[in-house]
Design an enzyme around this catalytic site. Structure first.
Site, PDB file in Angstrom:
ATOM      1  CG  ASP A  71      -0.143 -14.795  -7.777  1.00 47.49           C
ATOM      2  OD1 ASP A  71       0.002 -13.877  -8.638  1.00 47.49           O
ATOM      3  OD2 ASP A  71       0.330 -15.933  -7.882  1.00 47.49           O
TER       4      ASP A  71
HETATM    5  N1  LIG Z   1      -8.760 -16.625  -6.064  1.00 47.00           N
HETATM    6  C1  LIG Z   1      -8.285 -15.612  -6.810  1.00 47.00           C
HETATM    7  N2  LIG Z   1      -7.458 -15.887  -7.839  1.00 47.00           N
HETATM    8  C2  LIG Z   1      -6.949 -14.883  -8.566  1.00 47.00           C
HETATM    9  C3  LIG Z   1      -7.259 -13.558  -8.310  1.00 47.00           C
HETATM   10  N3  LIG Z   1      -6.588 -12.782  -9.218  1.00 47.00           N
HETATM   11  C4  LIG Z   1      -5.861 -13.623 -10.008  1.00 47.00           C
HETATM   12  N4  LIG Z   1      -6.076 -14.883  -9.619  1.00 47.00           N
HETATM   13  C5  LIG Z   1      -5.513 -16.052 -10.146  1.00 47.00           C
HETATM   14  O1  LIG Z   1      -4.169 -16.172  -9.687  1.00 47.00           O
HETATM   15  C6  LIG Z   1      -3.434 -16.983 -10.593  1.00 47.00           C
HETATM   16  C7  LIG Z   1      -2.067 -16.394 -10.797  1.00 47.00           C
HETATM   17  O2  LIG Z   1      -1.282 -17.290 -11.427  1.00 47.00           O
HETATM   18  P1  LIG Z   1       0.155 -17.018 -11.902  1.00 47.00           P
HETATM   19  O3  LIG Z   1       0.872 -16.124 -10.960  1.00 47.00           O
HETATM   20  O4  LIG Z   1       0.144 -16.549 -13.338  1.00 47.00           O
HETATM   21  O5  LIG Z   1       0.797 -18.398 -11.904  1.00 47.00           O
HETATM   22  P2  LIG Z   1       1.131 -19.301 -10.640  1.00 47.00           P
HETATM   23  O6  LIG Z   1       0.153 -20.408 -10.636  1.00 47.00           O
HETATM   24  O7  LIG Z   1       1.113 -18.492  -9.388  1.00 47.00           O
HETATM   25  O8  LIG Z   1       2.515 -19.739 -10.997  1.00 47.00           O
HETATM   26  P3  LIG Z   1       3.878 -19.038 -10.700  1.00 47.00           P
HETATM   27  O9  LIG Z   1       3.590 -17.629 -10.509  1.00 47.00           O
HETATM   28  O10 LIG Z   1       4.667 -19.261 -11.910  1.00 47.00           O
HETATM   29  O11 LIG Z   1       4.380 -19.666  -9.510  1.00 47.00           O
HETATM   30  C8  LIG Z   1      -4.268 -17.049 -11.844  1.00 47.00           C
HETATM   31  O12 LIG Z   1      -4.838 -18.396 -11.964  1.00 47.00           O
HETATM   32  C9  LIG Z   1      -5.392 -16.087 -11.641  1.00 47.00           C
HETATM   33  O13 LIG Z   1      -6.590 -16.512 -12.260  1.00 47.00           O
HETATM   34  C10 LIG Z   1      -8.144 -13.295  -7.229  1.00 47.00           C
HETATM   35  O14 LIG Z   1      -8.452 -12.188  -6.934  1.00 47.00           O
HETATM   36  N5  LIG Z   1      -8.608 -14.331  -6.507  1.00 47.00           N
END
Ligand SMILES: Nc1nc2c(ncn2[C@@H]2O[C@H](COP(=O)(O)OP(=O)(O)OP(=O)(O)O)[C@@H](O)[C@H]2O)c(=O)[nH]1
Length: 606
Positions: free
Chosen positions: A498
């Site tokens: 993200d």
């Molecule tokens: N749907 C989807 N999820 C993804 C993708 N790439 C990563 N993620 C998920 O995005 C999430 C990122 O979480 P983090 O940024 O670590 O944590 P957060 O929940 O955003 O918390 P904070 O960043 O601390 O606000 C993880 O659960 C990943 O599994 C993708 O391409 N698609």
């Protein structure tokens, strides 16, 4: 990748073809010339041999006819009235008859320059001459009185006296050693004699004509070519006539000079194994021995019962026969040389004409290799070159199509390698490249640039509660939101998960970047429409500036990431500049003074 450059070989096929054509033409001309020359030579030699044989046979017939005429003359003289009167006459009449007969003899000698001598010889008194007329150079001499000789011991006398009336005796050809023979003395001569009968029917005497053999042959061969040489031999092969006079009548001087020693093949005529033949030998006449062609015939003479014969021959130097063919040979070789030169001159243009389509194909292949453009091809030709050109054109079209496909898939791969498949935004790799370029340009121009790092707040919860697919849609919507909030020239990229970044490569004032961050925060306050529902998604952002926060792409991204984490730690849903701005931010109202809102429970499904 273009094909390896095609280079024409130094000795091209055109030159080789030209040389090949010229070689064939020269070989054909040479062989034709050689065979026509050798055929002409063989034809000419065999024609000359035939001509020589014909001439020899004609000469032989003339000799036989001449001897027959001499025989007639002798017979005629035996029947002369004056002869008859002498044979049967009384005393008073004999003298007049002798005078008359001498006149007849003289007349005959005048008519026949080949006659040396004409005589009437009586059997009585040991074959005493009765009437005698001799040739003495240009004049005729009648021999009379005491000068008349007894000839009974000569074979031509006693042999003739043995013959019946009307028969003719032909002596062997010998050198005349008879005393007082005038012109005939020591010359090759031949006696032709016939008996004279008395009134009682018995042989009374004989008439004999002495023939100048050389003179006879001079007459016979008058119309023969000058380069024909005449030979005459007796039954044993002794030369009687030879172009080299000292080789004739060798036996007369105690030395045998035989035809079979010079022309071995003539032995077959002497042995009655052949009547005529053509042979070759080295002629020894003259200072330089030369090859000669010779024809010989066997001529029966005298009484057939005795089987006597002469061998008559003609020869001609081979060089004279070949003179014409040598001229032909020179002309032939000149023609061959001329034709060969012509072939060499023509080989170039002909081979160029033949090879032109090949060169067109080579040029087209080279151009296609360099530029992937189809050059001119001889496709309209109806021959194999046309077929080849059409096949080549078809091949070029197919290769062109394959190349287009290859380029398309390559650019697709290239796009895939540099873009995020989910959002379509540039990925980390492309973003880093652009940032590198932008840093380099900013360094050159001494300008500033900024990187804005965006991380969604608590995105994991969206995934966990609404599913990964909805999470994907949120990421796509976020990308859309970011793109629509910045200028075209600004690069929006997804680093992964993200995390998003935005490159501002022209930054006059950092507050403008803060303004954009604030605008984004505002936009994030509004819910996103995802999968038929409204989702409120917030984001935390960090900003790094060049050159203050880093000198290269990695350092700038890292600085922005650190600033973003600070925003996370300070309550999320806000942005922060990198630390270097903190002091700057302390004394100037700026972006760091933006107060983060209290964290909101996300995701909020409305
Ligand atoms: N749907 C989807 N999820 C993804 C993708 N790439 C990563 N993620 C998920 O995005 C999430 C990122 O979480 P983090 O940024 O670590 O944590 P957060 O929940 O955003 O918390 P904070 O960043 O601390 O606000 C993880 O659960 C990943 O599994 C993708 O391409 N698609």
């Amino acid at each position: 990748m273009p094909w390896p450059a095609l280079r024409l070989p130094r000795i091209g096929i055109g030159l080789k073809l030209g040389l090949l054509l010229a070689s064939f033409a020269i070989l054909a001309a040479g062989l034709t010339g050689y065979y026509s020359y050798s055929q002409s030579r063989a034809l000419l030699v065999s024609a000359a041999e035939r001509e020589l044989m014909t001439a020899t046979q004609v000469l032989g017939r003339r000799l036989v006819v001449s001897l027959a005429r001499v025989a007639d003359d002798v017979r005629l003289l035996t029947q002369e009235p004056a002869t008859r009167r002498i044979v049967s006459g009384g005393r008073g009449e004999t003298g007049a008859a002798q005078d008359s007969l001498a006149e007849t003899f003289a007349a005959m000698l005048r008519v026949h320059p080949e006659y040396f001598q004409v005589r009437l010889i009586g059997a009585a008194q040991h074959g005493r001459e009765v009437v005698r007329v001799d040739r003495d150079d240009a004049r005729l001499v009648r021999v009379t009185g005491e000068l008349l000789q007894e000839k009974g011991y000569y074979p031509y006398v006693f042999r003739t006296l043995e013959l019946p009336g009307g028969q003719v005796y032909l002596s062997p050809i010998v050198i005349n050693h008879e005393q007082g023979a005038h012109s005939g003395l020591n010359k090759p001569s031949l006696q032709v004699a016939s008996p004279v009968l008395g009134r009682d029917g018995k042989v009374w005497g004989l008439v004999v004509i002495n023939i100048d053999v050389n003179g006879l042959f001079e007459l016979l061969k008058t119309d023969l070519p000058d380069d024909f040489w005449l030979y005459l031999t007796n039954e044993r092969g002794d030369f009687l006539i030879h172009p080299q006079a000292d080789l004739a009548f060798g036996f007369d001087r105690g030395r045998r000079v035989l035809v079979q020693d010079t022309y071995p093949a003539v032995q077959a005529l002497l042995d009655h194994r052949a009547k005529s033949l053509v042979t070759r030998a080295e002629q020894t006449v003259g200072p330089v021995p030369t090859d000669a062609v010779a024809a010989f015939v066997r001529l029966s003479v005298g009484d057939p019962a005795e089987g006597r014969f002469l061998v008559l021959g003609l020869s001609q130097p081979l060089g004279n026969i070949l003179h014409d063919v040598q001229q032909l040979g020179r002309t032939t070789w000149q023609l061959v040389l001329g034709f060969s030169l012509l072939a060499l001159l023509m080989a170039g243009p002909v081979s160029r004409a033949v090879i032109r389509p090949v060169n067109m194909l080579v040029a087209a292949a080279q151009r296609f290799s360099r530029e992937h453009v189809m050059g001119e091809l001889p496709v309209a030709r109806r021959d194999e070159f046309g077929l080849l050109a059409r096949s080549f054109q078809e091949m070029q079209t197919q290769i062109g199509a394959h190349l287009d496909e290859l380029y398309a898939s390559r650019s697709q791969l290239d796009h895939l390698a540099r873009h995020d498949p989910l959002t379509g935004l540039p990925n980390r790799r492309l973003f880093a490249e652009r940032l590198e370029h932008a840093v380099a340009a900013a360094r050159r121009k001494n300008e500033a640039l900024a990187v804005l790092f965006i991380d969604l707040d608590r995105f994991k919860e969206i995934n966990d509660t609404l599913g990964h697919a909805v999470g994907d849609l949120v990421l796509k919507e976020t990308a859309q939101l970011l793109r629509s909030a910045v200028r075209e020239v600004d690069t929006v990229a997804r680093l992964g998960g993200d995390e998003f970044v935005i490159l501002f490569d022209v930054v006059d004032d950092p507050r403008h970047v803060a303004g954009v961050a604030e605008k984004l925060l505002q936009r994030f306050q509004s819910p996103l429409h995802v999968a038929g529902r409204d989702l409120t998604v917030h984001a935390s952002m960090g900003i790094s500036l060049y050159p203050e926060d880093g000198n290269d792409a990695n350092a700038l991204i890292h600085s922005a990431d650190i600033a973003m984490y600070r925003a996370k730690h300070q309550g999320r849903n806000t942005f922060r500049f990198h630390e270097t701005l903190r002091s700057h931010a302390a004394d100037t109202p700026g972006p760091s003074d933006v107060t983060p809102e209290p964290a909101q429970p996300t995701p909020a499904v409305e």
